[in-house]
Write a protein that holds these residues in place. Structure first.
Motif, PDB file in Angstrom:
ATOM      1  N   ALA A  13       0.827  -1.254  -0.055  1.00 30.46           N
ATOM      2  CA  ALA A  13      -0.160  -0.084   0.030  1.00 30.46           C
ATOM      3  C   ALA A  13       0.872   1.251   0.019  1.00 30.46           C
ATOM      4  CB  ALA A  13      -0.831   0.064   1.165  1.00 30.46           C
ATOM      5  N   VAL A  14       1.932   1.168   0.715  1.00 35.02           N
ATOM      6  CA  VAL A  14       2.735   2.331   0.730  1.00 35.02           C
ATOM      7  C   VAL A  14       3.532   2.476  -0.600  1.00 35.02           C
ATOM      8  CG1 VAL A  14       5.325   3.088   1.484  1.00 35.02           C
ATOM      9  CG2 VAL A  14       3.373   2.269   3.261  1.00 35.02           C
ATOM     10  N   ALA A  15       4.000   1.410  -1.394  1.00 34.99           N
ATOM     11  CA  ALA A  15       4.516   1.477  -2.601  1.00 34.99           C
ATOM     12  C   ALA A  15       3.610   2.389  -3.734  1.00 34.99           C
ATOM     13  CB  ALA A  15       4.832   0.199  -3.058  1.00 34.99           C
ATOM     14  N   ARG A  16       2.261   1.849  -3.706  1.00 35.18           N
ATOM     15  CA  ARG A  16       1.334   2.563  -4.458  1.00 35.18           C
ATOM     16  C   ARG A  16       0.983   3.856  -4.085  1.00 35.18           C
ATOM     17  NH1 ARG A  16      -1.909  -0.648  -7.748  1.00 35.18           N
ATOM     18  NH2 ARG A  16      -3.856   0.762  -7.457  1.00 35.18           N
ATOM     19  N   SER A  17       1.061   4.144  -2.993  1.00 33.07           N
ATOM     20  CA  SER A  17       0.637   5.635  -2.258  1.00 33.07           C
ATOM     21  C   SER A  17       1.835   6.668  -2.728  1.00 33.07           C
ATOM     22  CB  SER A  17       0.569   5.621  -0.753  1.00 33.07           C
ATOM     23  OG  SER A  17      -0.456   4.851  -0.355  1.00 33.07           O
ATOM     24  N   LEU A  18       3.262   6.139  -2.649  1.00 31.36           N
ATOM     25  CA  LEU A  18       4.348   6.844  -3.087  1.00 31.36           C
ATOM     26  C   LEU A  18       4.249   7.276  -4.604  1.00 31.36           C
ATOM     27  CD1 LEU A  18       6.777   5.031  -1.088  1.00 31.36           C
ATOM     28  CD2 LEU A  18       6.505   7.486  -0.620  1.00 31.36           C
ATOM     29  N   LEU A  35      10.564  -5.797   7.492  1.00 33.12           N
ATOM     30  CA  LEU A  35      10.478  -4.265   6.938  1.00 33.12           C
ATOM     31  C   LEU A  35      11.527  -4.065   5.852  1.00 33.12           C
ATOM     32  CD1 LEU A  35       9.522  -1.504   9.576  1.00 33.12           C
ATOM     33  CD2 LEU A  35       7.973  -2.766   7.980  1.00 33.12           C
ATOM     34  N   GLU A  36      12.568  -4.120   6.095  1.00 33.76           N
ATOM     35  CA  GLU A  36      13.726  -4.174   5.240  1.00 33.76           C
ATOM     36  C   GLU A  36      13.657  -5.052   4.103  1.00 33.76           C
ATOM     37  OE1 GLU A  36      17.208  -4.472   7.520  1.00 33.76           O
ATOM     38  OE2 GLU A  36      17.184  -2.368   8.483  1.00 33.76           O
ATOM     39  N   SER A  37      13.281  -6.163   4.108  1.00 32.28           N
ATOM     40  CA  SER A  37      13.058  -7.172   3.119  1.00 32.28           C
ATOM     41  C   SER A  37      11.797  -6.941   2.059  1.00 32.28           C
ATOM     42  CB  SER A  37      12.885  -8.702   3.639  1.00 32.28           C
ATOM     43  OG  SER A  37      11.821  -8.740   4.345  1.00 32.28           O
ATOM     44  N   LEU A  38      10.892  -6.243   2.780  1.00 28.00           N
ATOM     45  CA  LEU A  38       9.709  -5.847   2.001  1.00 28.00           C
ATOM     46  C   LEU A  38       9.947  -4.414   1.241  1.00 28.00           C
ATOM     47  CD1 LEU A  38       6.875  -6.806   4.465  1.00 28.00           C
ATOM     48  CD2 LEU A  38       7.061  -7.614   2.151  1.00 28.00           C
ATOM     49  N   VAL A  39      10.911  -3.682   1.947  1.00 27.46           N
ATOM     50  CA  VAL A  39      11.253  -2.517   0.975  1.00 27.46           C
ATOM     51  C   VAL A  39      11.955  -2.827  -0.013  1.00 27.46           C
ATOM     52  CG1 VAL A  39      12.590  -0.533   1.590  1.00 27.46           C
ATOM     53  CG2 VAL A  39      11.111  -0.923   3.361  1.00 27.46           C
ATOM     54  N   GLN A  40      12.781  -3.873   0.113  1.00 26.10           N
ATOM     55  CA  GLN A  40      13.640  -4.071  -1.028  1.00 26.10           C
ATOM     56  C   GLN A  40      12.743  -4.856  -2.173  1.00 26.10           C
ATOM     57  OE1 GLN A  40      16.958  -6.254   0.343  1.00 26.10           O
ATOM     58  NE2 GLN A  40      17.789  -4.622   1.308  1.00 26.10           N
ATOM     59  N   GLU A  41      11.887  -5.762  -1.676  1.00 28.24           N
ATOM     60  CA  GLU A  41      11.015  -6.594  -2.502  1.00 28.24           C
ATOM     61  C   GLU A  41      10.123  -5.708  -3.527  1.00 28.24           C
ATOM     62  OE1 GLU A  41       7.262  -9.508  -2.215  1.00 28.24           O
ATOM     63  OE2 GLU A  41       8.790  -9.311  -0.655  1.00 28.24           O
ATOM     64  N   HIS A  42       9.417  -4.524  -2.896  1.00 31.76           N
ATOM     65  CA  HIS A  42       8.829  -3.607  -3.578  1.00 31.76           C
ATOM     66  C   HIS A  42       9.467  -2.209  -3.964  1.00 31.76           C
ATOM     67  CE1 HIS A  42       4.998  -5.785  -2.699  1.00 31.76           C
ATOM     68  NE2 HIS A  42       5.679  -5.786  -1.395  1.00 31.76           N
ATOM     69  N   ALA A  43      10.988  -2.181  -3.941  1.00 32.97           N
ATOM     70  CA  ALA A  43      11.758  -1.269  -4.709  1.00 32.97           C
ATOM     71  C   ALA A  43      11.060   0.040  -4.170  1.00 32.97           C
ATOM     72  CB  ALA A  43      11.604  -1.227  -6.124  1.00 32.97           C
ATOM     73  N   LEU A  44      10.866   0.142  -2.855  1.00 30.76           N
ATOM     74  CA  LEU A  44      10.444   1.566  -2.351  1.00 30.76           C
ATOM     75  C   LEU A  44      11.664   2.665  -2.477  1.00 30.76           C
ATOM     76  CD1 LEU A  44       8.448   0.915   0.836  1.00 30.76           C
ATOM     77  CD2 LEU A  44       7.705   0.980  -1.409  1.00 30.76           C
ATOM     78  N   PRO A  45      11.453   3.757  -2.899  1.00 29.14           N
ATOM     79  CA  PRO A  45      12.428   4.706  -3.345  1.00 29.14           C
ATOM     80  C   PRO A  45      13.183   5.073  -1.882  1.00 29.14           C
ATOM     81  CG  PRO A  45      10.404   5.674  -3.400  1.00 29.14           C
ATOM     82  CD  PRO A  45      10.078   4.317  -3.366  1.00 29.14           C
ATOM     83  N   VAL A  51      13.410   3.886   7.571  1.00 32.19           N
ATOM     84  CA  VAL A  51      12.743   2.695   8.371  1.00 32.19           C
ATOM     85  C   VAL A  51      13.402   3.267   9.848  1.00 32.19           C
ATOM     86  CG1 VAL A  51      13.137   0.349   9.071  1.00 32.19           C
ATOM     87  CG2 VAL A  51      12.963   1.055   6.648  1.00 32.19           C
ATOM     88  N   VAL A  52      12.510   3.107  10.743  1.00 36.48           N
ATOM     89  CA  VAL A  52      12.926   3.226  12.309  1.00 36.48           C
ATOM     90  C   VAL A  52      12.524   1.858  13.027  1.00 36.48           C
ATOM     91  CG1 VAL A  52      12.186   4.186  14.504  1.00 36.48           C
ATOM     92  CG2 VAL A  52      12.230   5.591  12.306  1.00 36.48           C
ATOM     93  N   PRO A  53      13.655   1.009  13.309  1.00 33.87           N
ATOM     94  CA  PRO A  53      13.418  -0.343  13.719  1.00 33.87           C
ATOM     95  C   PRO A  53      13.082  -0.282  15.314  1.00 33.87           C
ATOM     96  CG  PRO A  53      15.844   0.247  13.713  1.00 33.87           C
ATOM     97  CD  PRO A  53      15.126   1.464  13.018  1.00 33.87           C
TER      98      PRO A  53
END
Length: 329
Positions: A13-18, A35-45, A51-53
């Motif tokens: 949802a974040v990827a589409r919103s961006l 979070l970090e694996s999903l950020v890479q998977e969806h190629a978030l800019p 990311v705040v762990p």
């Protein structure tokens, strides 16, 4: 980390919103590994996502009191602190409503002149929203607090929808002036005396779905019952429609045509379009997503939170409250 589906729903949802909102930047607060694996998977800019762990997560059965005392490194707490510290313009969570309210109130504090925050969300009516508050933050409310809810709701709806003078109704057991509890009649008198509020009087429960008001005020006990009953009725009617179509051979053959004919109605009343409830009265933007939100519903909540942040909703409400206090003096 909250909601029924967690990061695996939220990150897409974040990827589409961006992609849809060029000015949006996102701070993802949660457990680092997923979070970090999903950020890479969806190629978030990388330039628009941070990311705040955290090491802890608030669970659905954690009591608000226990959350307030403990779990200092919980994702929800750290997300709200981003707003307090000015590193984020708003907080959006699909986690526990009780925990979100108690942490937001403790960390951000309330606006001057507000005794208690309130939860406001829109019910789909005639293809637009009927905004109801309070939806559960306060089980019982005084007349003064209900009056504050009306001011906050009017200002929020005006900013978020562009309505100049949204119609304010007071939920009651009858539309007549003499009906209702002493508290309801007291707040009704306060609203009638406030000339700059477009108060239309009492409305009954069916009036919510007849476009009789744009803002409907009630205490949190009544509001939460209305919300849950409305959600349950919508689900029931959808299931009954499906059963009716499946029970008859001719209707099954006509189902594709019927679905196309009913699609505009279904789209107008799709609860996912209205996902996102504002916690009004706080010194910061906090939005609650439905825990069962899917990707499309969470996208709607992100857009809603971004709009509330861009409108500087707490500042607008504070200005409106200050003006009312000045008039009272």
């Amino acid at each position: 980390m909250g909601g029924d589906f967690g990061p695996r729903c939220i990150i897409p949802a974040v990827a589409r919103s961006l992609a849809a909102l060029p000015e949006l930047e996102v701070v993802l607060v949660g457990s680092a590994d997923p979070l970090e694996s999903l950020v890479q998977e969806h190629a978030l800019p990388v330039s628009r996502v941070r990311v705040v762990p955290c090491s802890e997560t608030i669970l659905p059965d954690d009591s608000p009191a226990a959350v307030l005392r403990g779990k200092r490194d919980a994702s929800m707490r750290l997300a709200i602190e981003q707003v307090r510290d000015g590193t984020a313009d708003g907080c959006l969570s699909a986690g526990s409503t009780g925990a979100l309210m108690v942490l937001s109130r403790s960390i951000l504090g309330t606006l001057d002149g507000i005794q208690r925050p309130a939860i406001m969300a829109a019910l789909p009516v005639y293809g637009k929203g009927c905004h109801v508050l309070d939806l559960g933050a306060n089980v019982d409310s005084s007349a003064r607090q209900l009056f504050e809810f009306a001011i906050m709701g009017a200002e929020a709806v005006s900013e978020l929808t562009g309505m100049q003078r949204p119609r304010i109704g007071l939920l009651n057991i009858g539309s007549e002036v003499h009906k209702g509890s002493v508290r309801v009649r007291e707040v009704s008198e306060l609203l009638r005396q406030c000339a700059d509020l477009n108060y239309i009087g009492h409305i009954e429960g069916d009036g919510l779905f007849k476009d009789q008001a744009d803002v409907v005020v009630c205490d949190g006990f009544v509001g939460n019952v209305v919300l849950k009953a409305s959600e349950g009725l919508a689900s029931y009617l959808q299931e009954e429609t499906r059963r009716a179509l499946a029970s008859n051979h001719l209707l099954r053959l006509m189902a594709p045509l019927l679905r196309r004919a009913l699609k505009p109605v279904r789209d107008r009343h799709d609860p996912r379009r209205y996902n996102g409830a504002s916690l009004l009265g706080l010194n910061g933007v906090v939005v609650k997503s439905h825990g069962g939100a899917d990707q499309a519903a969470f996208e709607a909540a992100i857009a809603y939170a971004a709009q509330a942040a861009q409108a500087r909703l707490p500042e607008r409400i504070a200005s409106r409250l200050a003006a009312h206090q000045a008039l009272r003096l």
